[in-house]
Design a protein around this motif. Structure first.
Motif, PDB file in Angstrom:
ATOM      1  N   LEU A 118       0.807  -1.218   0.000  1.00 47.39           N
ATOM      2  CA  LEU A 118       0.000   0.000   0.000  1.00 47.39           C
ATOM      3  C   LEU A 118       0.840   1.269   0.000  1.00 47.39           C
ATOM      4  CD1 LEU A 118      -2.777  -1.102   2.485  1.00 47.39           C
ATOM      5  CD2 LEU A 118      -2.999  -0.766   0.043  1.00 47.39           C
ATOM      6  N   ALA A 119       2.160   1.129  -0.001  1.00 48.23           N
ATOM      7  CA  ALA A 119       3.007   2.324  -0.044  1.00 48.23           C
ATOM      8  C   ALA A 119       2.884   3.031  -1.390  1.00 48.23           C
ATOM      9  CB  ALA A 119       4.463   1.945   0.231  1.00 48.23           C
ATOM     10  N   VAL A 120       2.686   2.256  -2.451  1.00 49.61           N
ATOM     11  CA  VAL A 120       2.571   2.856  -3.791  1.00 49.61           C
ATOM     12  C   VAL A 120       1.305   3.711  -3.919  1.00 49.61           C
ATOM     13  CG1 VAL A 120       2.406   2.370  -6.254  1.00 49.61           C
ATOM     14  CG2 VAL A 120       3.947   1.019  -4.830  1.00 49.61           C
ATOM     15  N   PRO A 121       0.094   3.166  -3.652  1.00 50.45           N
ATOM     16  CA  PRO A 121      -1.087   4.043  -3.751  1.00 50.45           C
ATOM     17  C   PRO A 121      -1.101   5.155  -2.710  1.00 50.45           C
ATOM     18  CG  PRO A 121      -1.711   1.933  -2.821  1.00 50.45           C
ATOM     19  CD  PRO A 121      -0.300   1.791  -3.292  1.00 50.45           C
ATOM     20  N   ALA A 122      -0.474   4.933  -1.547  1.00 53.78           N
ATOM     21  CA  ALA A 122      -0.446   5.977  -0.529  1.00 53.78           C
ATOM     22  C   ALA A 122       0.350   7.194  -1.018  1.00 53.78           C
ATOM     23  CB  ALA A 122       0.161   5.432   0.761  1.00 53.78           C
ATOM     24  N   GLY A 123       1.508   6.942  -1.605  1.00 53.66           N
ATOM     25  CA  GLY A 123       2.294   8.051  -2.147  1.00 53.66           C
ATOM     26  C   GLY A 123       1.577   8.780  -3.264  1.00 53.66           C
ATOM     27  N   ILE A 124       0.882   8.014  -4.121  1.00 53.99           N
ATOM     28  CA  ILE A 124       0.152   8.643  -5.231  1.00 53.99           C
ATOM     29  C   ILE A 124      -1.024   9.455  -4.716  1.00 53.99           C
ATOM     30  CG2 ILE A 124      -1.176   8.162  -7.311  1.00 53.99           C
ATOM     31  CD1 ILE A 124       0.563   5.719  -7.753  1.00 53.99           C
ATOM     32  N   TYR A 125      -1.746   8.921  -3.716  1.00 58.18           N
ATOM     33  CA  TYR A 125      -2.871   9.662  -3.138  1.00 58.18           C
ATOM     34  C   TYR A 125      -2.396  10.942  -2.456  1.00 58.18           C
ATOM     35  CZ  TYR A 125      -6.514   6.165  -3.940  1.00 58.18           C
ATOM     36  OH  TYR A 125      -7.431   5.344  -4.514  1.00 58.18           O
ATOM     37  N   THR A 126      -1.238  10.899  -1.797  1.00 64.19           N
ATOM     38  CA  THR A 126      -0.700  12.101  -1.166  1.00 64.19           C
ATOM     39  C   THR A 126      -0.376  13.168  -2.203  1.00 64.19           C
ATOM     40  OG1 THR A 126       0.246  10.715   0.584  1.00 64.19           O
ATOM     41  CG2 THR A 126       1.065  12.961   0.404  1.00 64.19           C
ATOM     42  N   LEU A 127       0.238  12.746  -3.304  1.00 67.90           N
ATOM     43  CA  LEU A 127       0.515  13.676  -4.400  1.00 67.90           C
ATOM     44  C   LEU A 127      -0.772  14.237  -4.983  1.00 67.90           C
ATOM     45  CD1 LEU A 127       2.462  14.986  -6.456  1.00 67.90           C
ATOM     46  CD2 LEU A 127       2.268  12.865  -7.803  1.00 67.90           C
ATOM     47  N   GLN A 128      -1.769  13.371  -5.146  1.00 72.14           N
ATOM     48  CA  GLN A 128      -3.046  13.796  -5.706  1.00 72.14           C
ATOM     49  C   GLN A 128      -3.733  14.841  -4.822  1.00 72.14           C
ATOM     50  OE1 GLN A 128      -5.896  10.624  -5.979  1.00 72.14           O
ATOM     51  NE2 GLN A 128      -7.604  12.055  -6.018  1.00 72.14           N
ATOM     52  N   ASN A 129      -3.740  14.626  -3.511  1.00 77.66           N
ATOM     53  CA  ASN A 129      -4.396  15.574  -2.605  1.00 77.66           C
ATOM     54  C   ASN A 129      -3.719  16.946  -2.637  1.00 77.66           C
ATOM     55  OD1 ASN A 129      -6.295  13.688  -1.731  1.00 77.66           O
ATOM     56  ND2 ASN A 129      -4.950  12.911  -0.128  1.00 77.66           N
ATOM     57  N   ASN A 130      -2.408  16.958  -2.730  1.00 81.13           N
ATOM     58  CA  ASN A 130      -1.713  18.243  -2.828  1.00 81.13           C
ATOM     59  C   ASN A 130      -1.987  18.921  -4.172  1.00 81.13           C
ATOM     60  OD1 ASN A 130       0.302  18.704  -0.399  1.00 81.13           O
ATOM     61  ND2 ASN A 130       0.351  16.517  -0.849  1.00 81.13           N
ATOM     62  N   LEU A 131      -2.102  18.133  -5.240  1.00 81.73           N
ATOM     63  CA  LEU A 131      -2.409  18.702  -6.553  1.00 81.73           C
ATOM     64  C   LEU A 131      -3.809  19.295  -6.593  1.00 81.73           C
ATOM     65  CD1 LEU A 131      -0.860  16.023  -8.943  1.00 81.73           C
ATOM     66  CD2 LEU A 131      -0.053  18.356  -8.569  1.00 81.73           C
ATOM     67  N   LEU A 132      -4.748  18.704  -5.855  1.00 82.11           N
ATOM     68  CA  LEU A 132      -6.111  19.230  -5.836  1.00 82.11           C
ATOM     69  C   LEU A 132      -6.155  20.620  -5.204  1.00 82.11           C
ATOM     70  CD1 LEU A 132      -8.256  16.086  -4.938  1.00 82.11           C
ATOM     71  CD2 LEU A 132      -7.714  17.042  -7.171  1.00 82.11           C
ATOM     72  N   TYR A 133      -5.359  20.827  -4.159  1.00 77.04           N
ATOM     73  CA  TYR A 133      -5.291  22.157  -3.560  1.00 77.04           C
ATOM     74  C   TYR A 133      -4.688  23.169  -4.532  1.00 77.04           C
ATOM     75  CZ  TYR A 133      -6.634  20.658   1.130  1.00 77.04           C
ATOM     76  OH  TYR A 133      -7.330  20.184   2.218  1.00 77.04           O
ATOM     77  N   VAL A 134      -3.662  22.742  -5.283  1.00 78.01           N
ATOM     78  CA  VAL A 134      -3.058  23.643  -6.273  1.00 78.01           C
ATOM     79  C   VAL A 134      -4.058  23.968  -7.380  1.00 78.01           C
ATOM     80  CG1 VAL A 134      -1.199  23.857  -7.974  1.00 78.01           C
ATOM     81  CG2 VAL A 134      -0.755  22.766  -5.772  1.00 78.01           C
ATOM     82  N   ALA A 135      -4.822  22.968  -7.813  1.00 79.31           N
ATOM     83  CA  ALA A 135      -5.795  23.187  -8.876  1.00 79.31           C
ATOM     84  C   ALA A 135      -6.904  24.134  -8.437  1.00 79.31           C
ATOM     85  CB  ALA A 135      -6.385  21.850  -9.315  1.00 79.31           C
ATOM     86  N   LEU A 136      -7.437  23.938  -7.239  1.00 81.53           N
ATOM     87  CA  LEU A 136      -8.515  24.799  -6.757  1.00 81.53           C
ATOM     88  C   LEU A 136      -8.024  26.208  -6.439  1.00 81.53           C
ATOM     89  CD1 LEU A 136     -10.544  22.336  -4.547  1.00 81.53           C
ATOM     90  CD2 LEU A 136     -11.371  23.592  -6.525  1.00 81.53           C
ATOM     91  N   SER A 137      -6.738  26.374  -6.252  1.00 81.19           N
ATOM     92  CA  SER A 137      -6.198  27.723  -6.050  1.00 81.19           C
ATOM     93  C   SER A 137      -6.053  28.480  -7.356  1.00 81.19           C
ATOM     94  CB  SER A 137      -4.832  27.642  -5.356  1.00 81.19           C
ATOM     95  OG  SER A 137      -4.951  26.996  -4.101  1.00 81.19           O
ATOM     96  N   ASN A 138      -6.119  27.763  -8.491  1.00 79.48           N
ATOM     97  CA  ASN A 138      -5.904  28.398  -9.790  1.00 79.48           C
ATOM     98  C   ASN A 138      -7.074  28.229 -10.752  1.00 79.48           C
ATOM     99  OD1 ASN A 138      -2.795  29.198  -9.855  1.00 79.48           O
ATOM    100  ND2 ASN A 138      -2.959  27.213  -8.839  1.00 79.48           N
ATOM    101  N   LEU A 139      -8.130  27.520 -10.362  1.00 81.08           N
ATOM    102  CA  LEU A 139      -9.306  27.322 -11.213  1.00 81.08           C
ATOM    103  C   LEU A 139     -10.557  27.602 -10.411  1.00 81.08           C
ATOM    104  CD1 LEU A 139      -8.462  23.987 -13.103  1.00 81.08           C
ATOM    105  CD2 LEU A 139      -8.381  26.301 -14.050  1.00 81.08           C
ATOM    106  N   ASP A 140     -11.618  27.958 -11.115  1.00 81.44           N
ATOM    107  CA  ASP A 140     -12.905  28.095 -10.433  1.00 81.44           C
ATOM    108  C   ASP A 140     -13.489  26.720 -10.175  1.00 81.44           C
ATOM    109  OD1 ASP A 140     -15.189  27.725 -12.815  1.00 81.44           O
ATOM    110  OD2 ASP A 140     -13.243  28.449 -13.511  1.00 81.44           O
ATOM    111  N   ALA A 141     -14.485  26.653  -9.293  1.00 80.31           N
ATOM    112  CA  ALA A 141     -15.010  25.362  -8.845  1.00 80.31           C
ATOM    113  C   ALA A 141     -15.669  24.582  -9.968  1.00 80.31           C
ATOM    114  CB  ALA A 141     -16.000  25.579  -7.696  1.00 80.31           C
ATOM    115  N   ALA A 142     -16.414  25.270 -10.857  1.00 81.39           N
ATOM    116  CA  ALA A 142     -17.127  24.575 -11.935  1.00 81.39           C
ATOM    117  C   ALA A 142     -16.151  23.923 -12.917  1.00 81.39           C
ATOM    118  CB  ALA A 142     -18.047  25.554 -12.656  1.00 81.39           C
TER     119      ALA A 142
END
Length: 366
Positions: A118-142
């Motif tokens: 589970l180390a592989v999906p855990a690392g990918i999920y951590t990267l994904q969660n940080n990317l979502l914050y970056v995306a919402l800081s630069n895009l509107d919600a819709a």
């Protein structure tokens, strides 16, 4: 012979009654399964939508104090997720601390190879969660919400390549329509009004779109990989989520100290936290993590119940083969038939003798 026939009729009546009860029970179970399935789907949609809107509001909220760190929010959400799954494991073990500790020790400590998977999906999920914050800081919600639906396409492609699943024609057409919808959302438009989309610069929009696309790829791969692990083992979904959360916490903590270590040392890990930030962390950690795990657990159970019910229905609809008689049973039936034949012949002879005697007596009387 009459008692055997009566017993057979009673058995047939009881079996027909039991089959009717089983069919009624299966219909009720199917209706309840559908209701639970749609209810869990509605709750998950509500959680995801509220999380997106809350995250977007928290990243664009203007305050005098510095904005909270996205890496800190990811780490806090993982801690809450581990705590929520531990409570569910505690409940499954009849609220026994000893039973829960023994289960976690047996499933996590004594199985290091299964845990390291589970180390592989855990690392990918951590990267994904940080990317979502970056995306919402630069895009509107819709725009973010529609573009992020490309994770359905990536999940389907990884399911075909990694799990060997087959998609039908309508499923591929749905994926093509999804691609067309995402393309239309990203298509530039010219209006006179100053909307939120126009306020954002072209550079920030590009950063947001690329973050969403990378999050879609990571989400599809990690989701299919996690599903493959769940199918290969018989461990509880909650235990797997605890294992996943432990690795995600470690990766998130390392990333926070690597990229935001100076800010953490200067202002602390929880700098910029307010009510909205706490709501985001709770939605991402407890409700979204626990709710997604519960929906996965519920869908597996419902899928198993549905398969069992369909199997019972197919078995009930199959024509039953005639009963094969053994040698002993055939000999017994043959003996009984010979006995019945002898009895019937004796009765026929007695009836003939009675008629003959009556006719003789009548002639003598005349």
């Amino acid at each position: 012979m009459t008692s055997d026939l009566q017993e057979a009729r009673n058995v047939a009546t009881v079996s027909s009654g039991n089959s009717k009860k089983e069919s009624l029970t299966m219909v009720l179970d199917l209706s309840q399964s559908k209701q639970l399935k749609y209810l869990s789907l509605g709750v998950l949609v509500l959680q995801t939508t509220s999380l997106v809107l809350t995250m977007r509001y928290s990243r664009t909220l203007e305050e005098d104090e510095p904005r909270y760190l996205a890496s800190s929010a990811v780490v806090s959400a993982e801690v809450l997720k581990i705590f929520a799954c531990a409570l569910l494991v505690f409940r499954e073990n009849n609220f026994s601390l000893q039973g829960m500790s023994l289960l976690l020790k047996e499933q996590i400590v004594k199985k290091p190879v299964e845990t390291l998977k589970l180390a592989v999906p855990a690392g990918i999920y951590t990267l994904q969660n940080n990317l979502l914050y970056v995306a919402l800081s630069n895009l509107d919600a819709a725009t973010y919400q529609v573009t992020y639906q490309l994770k359905i396409l990536t999940t389907a492609l990884f399911s075909v390549s990694m799990l060997g699943k087959r998609l039908g024609l309508y499923q591929w057409l749905s994926l093509v329509l999804l691609m067309a919808g995402v393309t239309l959302v990203q298509w530039p438009t010219e209006t006179d009004e100053d909307t939120e989309q126009e306020v954002l610069t072209a550079g920030s929009q590009f950063v947001g779109v690329m973050s969403v696309l990378m999050a879609c790829l990571s989400s599809g791969f990690a989701g299919v990989y996690f599903e493959k692990i769940l199918k290969e083992t018989k461990q509880s979904v909650w235990v797997r989520n605890i294992q996943l959360g432990l690795f995600s916490f470690m990766f998130g903590l390392v990333g926070m100290m690597a990229f935001d270590g100076e800010s953490v040392r200067r202002s602390g890990m929880f700098q910029g936290y307010n009510t909205v930030t706490c709501a985001v962390v709770v939605l991402q950690g407890v409700f979204l993590g626990g709710g997604a795990g519960y929906c996965c657990h519920l869908s597996v159970q419902l899928r198993g119940q549905t398969c069992q019910q369909k199997r019972r229905q197919s078995v009930a609809r199959e024509p039953r083969e005639p009963r094969r008689l053994t040698g002993e049973t055939a000999a017994t039936l043959h003996t009984r038939s010979r006995t019945l034949e002898t009895v019937s012949q004796t009765l026929a002879r007695a009836a003939y003798d009675c008629r003959k005697c009556r006719s003789t007596s009548q002639l003598r009387g005349v």
